[in-house]
Design an enzyme around this catalytic site. Structure first.
Site, PDB file in Angstrom:
ATOM      1  N   ASN A  14       0.874  -1.182   0.000  1.00 10.24           N
ATOM      2  CA  ASN A  14       0.000   0.000   0.000  1.00 10.24           C
ATOM      3  C   ASN A  14       0.908   1.228   0.000  1.00 10.24           C
ATOM      4  O   ASN A  14       2.114   1.103   0.257  1.00 10.24           O
ATOM      5  CB  ASN A  14      -0.979  -0.054   1.196  1.00 10.24           C
ATOM      6  CG  ASN A  14      -0.286   0.126   2.536  1.00 10.24           C
ATOM      7  OD1 ASN A  14       0.455   1.092   2.749  1.00 10.24           O
ATOM      8  ND2 ASN A  14      -0.500  -0.804   3.452  1.00 10.24           N
ATOM      9  N   ASN A  19      -7.987  -7.650   9.727  1.00  8.61           N
ATOM     10  CA  ASN A  19      -7.992  -8.365   8.454  1.00  8.61           C
ATOM     11  C   ASN A  19      -8.007  -9.886   8.619  1.00  8.61           C
ATOM     12  O   ASN A  19      -7.871 -10.614   7.633  1.00  8.61           O
ATOM     13  CB  ASN A  19      -6.799  -7.961   7.590  1.00  8.61           C
ATOM     14  CG  ASN A  19      -6.760  -6.467   7.311  1.00  8.61           C
ATOM     15  OD1 ASN A  19      -5.778  -5.801   7.613  1.00  8.61           O
ATOM     16  ND2 ASN A  19      -7.839  -5.933   6.768  1.00  8.61           N
ATOM     17  N   ARG A  37       0.327 -11.606   2.361  1.00 10.11           N
ATOM     18  CA  ARG A  37      -0.487 -11.782   3.565  1.00 10.11           C
ATOM     19  C   ARG A  37      -1.299 -13.071   3.552  1.00 10.11           C
ATOM     20  O   ARG A  37      -1.921 -13.423   4.581  1.00 10.11           O
ATOM     21  CB  ARG A  37      -1.423 -10.581   3.772  1.00 10.11           C
ATOM     22  CG  ARG A  37      -0.680  -9.279   4.043  1.00 10.11           C
ATOM     23  CD  ARG A  37      -1.598  -8.222   4.664  1.00 10.11           C
ATOM     24  NE  ARG A  37      -2.011  -8.589   6.018  1.00 10.11           N
ATOM     25  CZ  ARG A  37      -2.857  -7.886   6.762  1.00 10.11           C
ATOM     26  NH1 ARG A  37      -3.390  -6.780   6.291  1.00 10.11           N
ATOM     27  NH2 ARG A  37      -3.184  -8.274   7.988  1.00 10.11           N
ATOM     28  N   ARG A  95      -8.624  -3.919  -2.239  1.00 13.05           N
ATOM     29  CA  ARG A  95      -8.363  -5.198  -1.591  1.00 13.05           C
ATOM     30  C   ARG A  95      -9.519  -6.178  -1.804  1.00 13.05           C
ATOM     31  O   ARG A  95      -9.353  -7.238  -2.386  1.00 13.05           O
ATOM     32  CB  ARG A  95      -8.114  -4.992  -0.085  1.00 13.05           C
ATOM     33  CG  ARG A  95      -6.883  -4.145   0.211  1.00 13.05           C
ATOM     34  CD  ARG A  95      -5.630  -4.809  -0.358  1.00 13.05           C
ATOM     35  NE  ARG A  95      -4.430  -4.069  -0.059  1.00 13.05           N
ATOM     36  CZ  ARG A  95      -3.747  -4.141   1.074  1.00 13.05           C
ATOM     37  NH1 ARG A  95      -4.151  -4.937   2.032  1.00 13.05           N
ATOM     38  NH2 ARG A  95      -2.658  -3.428   1.239  1.00 13.05           N
ATOM     39  N   HIS A  99      -8.719   0.285   2.691  1.00 11.57           N
ATOM     40  CA  HIS A  99      -9.713  -0.531   3.408  1.00 11.57           C
ATOM     41  C   HIS A  99     -10.771   0.437   3.944  1.00 11.57           C
ATOM     42  O   HIS A  99     -10.428   1.571   4.341  1.00 11.57           O
ATOM     43  CB  HIS A  99      -9.095  -1.232   4.638  1.00 11.57           C
ATOM     44  CG  HIS A  99      -8.289  -2.450   4.342  1.00 11.57           C
ATOM     45  ND1 HIS A  99      -7.069  -2.680   4.957  1.00 11.57           N
ATOM     46  CD2 HIS A  99      -8.522  -3.525   3.541  1.00 11.57           C
ATOM     47  CE1 HIS A  99      -6.597  -3.853   4.537  1.00 11.57           C
ATOM     48  NE2 HIS A  99      -7.448  -4.377   3.683  1.00 11.57           N
ATOM     49  N   ASP A 115     -12.075   0.616   6.770  1.00 15.09           N
ATOM     50  CA  ASP A 115     -11.837   1.073   8.153  1.00 15.09           C
ATOM     51  C   ASP A 115     -10.785   2.196   8.231  1.00 15.09           C
ATOM     52  O   ASP A 115     -10.514   2.716   9.305  1.00 15.09           O
ATOM     53  CB  ASP A 115     -11.474  -0.092   9.089  1.00 15.09           C
ATOM     54  CG  ASP A 115     -10.100  -0.692   8.840  1.00 15.09           C
ATOM     55  OD1 ASP A 115      -9.415  -0.299   7.868  1.00 15.09           O
ATOM     56  OD2 ASP A 115      -9.705  -1.572   9.638  1.00 15.09           O
ATOM     57  N   ALA A 141       3.007   1.054   8.104  1.00 15.99           N
ATOM     58  CA  ALA A 141       2.485  -0.105   7.366  1.00 15.99           C
ATOM     59  C   ALA A 141       1.095   0.182   6.819  1.00 15.99           C
ATOM     60  O   ALA A 141       0.475  -0.679   6.188  1.00 15.99           O
ATOM     61  CB  ALA A 141       2.424  -1.321   8.271  1.00 15.99           C
ATOM     62  N   CYS A 146      -7.183  -1.157  12.820  1.00 21.74           N
ATOM     63  CA  CYS A 146      -6.572  -2.254  12.052  1.00 21.74           C
ATOM     64  C   CYS A 146      -5.952  -3.303  12.983  1.00 21.74           C
ATOM     65  O   CYS A 146      -5.851  -4.479  12.631  1.00 21.74           O
ATOM     66  CB  CYS A 146      -5.466  -1.745  11.141  1.00 21.74           C
ATOM     67  SG  CYS A 146      -5.940  -0.448  10.023  1.00 21.74           S
TER      68      CYS A 146
HETATM   69  N1  ARG Z   1       0.182  -3.462   5.817  1.00 22.31           N
HETATM   70  C1  ARG Z   1      -1.162  -3.928   5.965  1.00 22.31           C
HETATM   71  C2  ARG Z   1      -1.771  -4.141   4.591  1.00 22.31           C
HETATM   72  O1  ARG Z   1      -1.474  -3.384   3.708  1.00 22.31           O
HETATM   73  C3  ARG Z   1      -1.960  -2.950   6.773  1.00 22.31           C
HETATM   74  C4  ARG Z   1      -3.348  -3.434   7.044  1.00 22.31           C
HETATM   75  C5  ARG Z   1      -4.212  -2.407   7.717  1.00 22.31           C
HETATM   76  N2  ARG Z   1      -5.441  -2.979   8.094  1.00 22.31           N
HETATM   77  C6  ARG Z   1      -6.630  -2.390   8.017  1.00 22.31           C
HETATM   78  N3  ARG Z   1      -7.659  -3.000   8.520  1.00 22.31           N
HETATM   79  N4  ARG Z   1      -6.816  -1.241   7.407  1.00 22.31           N
HETATM   80  O2  ARG Z   1      -2.513  -5.047   4.376  1.00 22.31           O
END
Ligand code: ARG
Length: 268
Positions: A19, A68, A87, A134, A163, A165, A251, A257
């Site tokens: 991201n 997630n 992931r 995503r 995302h 959230d 991140a 998150c």
């Molecule tokens: N580095 C993770 C990703 O890109 C961060 C996830 C953040 N999670 C969230 N629920 N927004 O997947």
């Protein structure tokens, strides 16, 4: 008492770039990571949450972002199908952990990307689901069928807010905090039509992940850097708890998150 899932950051790091916030050149400072995560953990405990911890796994540095893991409603757990291979390995660990604790695991078809509570938040009677960066929009129908609830799909348009959230945060009075520009026009209209008492977040505060808050009745746990939003929330009768989250912002994550509700809703 809300039951939450967290994962300590023992294996956390910026090891890949999936991201716009992530840069391997800008690593996380390990002692600060530990202190910031402990700050969140202790805050949630002090607010009376029942916090459960899943052990982290080496080489799965984003497992700390338990939002997630999947989506929990009652005793049903819908695991994520991660878009990025980096992931994908997390899913089996989360599903096994939930299964061992008595949750019914309901997998989505493997070809439908879905990133759990990070892209699926209840507001009022509806489950608002984000898509594009995503989660795939076709997973929303499957989620609606599994849960037998109204799912409202909204497209995300700004890659920084990949995302739902990161740009939308339902409140316990039925309203929500949001950053409107993260949604396309139709999504903005849909949210305005369905959610009363919206609080708009300005871009400068949204960029601090101010929408990425954990809401517990009248308590809101959010990242530092949102004085305007905190004022608006106080005017609505919420108590704000702001926490330093710089190492997780690297991140592309913050308070919400790092947290999954078990369950997000008892029933729909
Ligand atoms: N580095 C993770 C990703 O890109 C961060 C996830 C953040 N999670 C969230 N629920 N927004 O997947």
């Amino acid at each position: 008492m809300r039951k939450l899932l967290l994962c300590a950051p023992d294996h956390y790091g910026i090891e890949y770039e999936i991201n716009p916030w992530m840069s391997r050149a800008r690593g996380a400072d390990t002692p600060v990571v530990q202190a910031q995560w402990r700050g969140l953990h202790e805050k949630l405990l002090s607010l009376g949450c029942d916090v459960h911890l899943i052990p982290g796994v080496p080489r799965l540095p984003d497992m700390v972002f338990t939002a997630n893991a999947g989506l929990t409603v009652g005793k049903k757990f819908i695991p994520s199908n991660f878009r990025h291979e980096e992931r994908a390995g997390e899913a089996a660990f989360f599903a096994t952990w939930m299964e061992e604790r008595g949750y019914e695991i309901v997998w989505l078809p493997k070809d439908q990307f879905f990133e759990g509570e990070g892209d699926a938040l209840f507001a009022g009677d509806a489950l608002f689901c984000g898509y594009k960066f995503r989660t795939d929009v076709n997973s929303h129908r499957a989620v609606a069928e599994i849960l037998n609830c109204l799912v409202i799909s909204v497209e995300l348009v700004d890659p920084r807010f990949y995302h739902i959230d990161t740009c939308f945060c339902p409140l316990t009075d039925g309203g929500a905090v949001w950053f409107p520009a993260a949604f396309d026009e139709y999504g903005q209209r849909t949210i305005r039509d369905h959610v009363p008492n919206l609080i708009d977040v300005v871009e400068a505060e949204a960029a601090h992940f101010s929408c990425n808050a954990v809401v517990l009745e009248r308590e809101v746990v959010l990242p530092e850097g949102a004085p305007q939003l905190m004022n608006s929330l106080r005017d609505r009768g919420y108590n704000c708890h702001s926490l330093p989250m710089t190492e997780f912002l690297k991140a592309g994550g913050a308070c919400k998150c790092l947290t999954m509700f078990m369950p997000q809703r008892e029933t729909v």
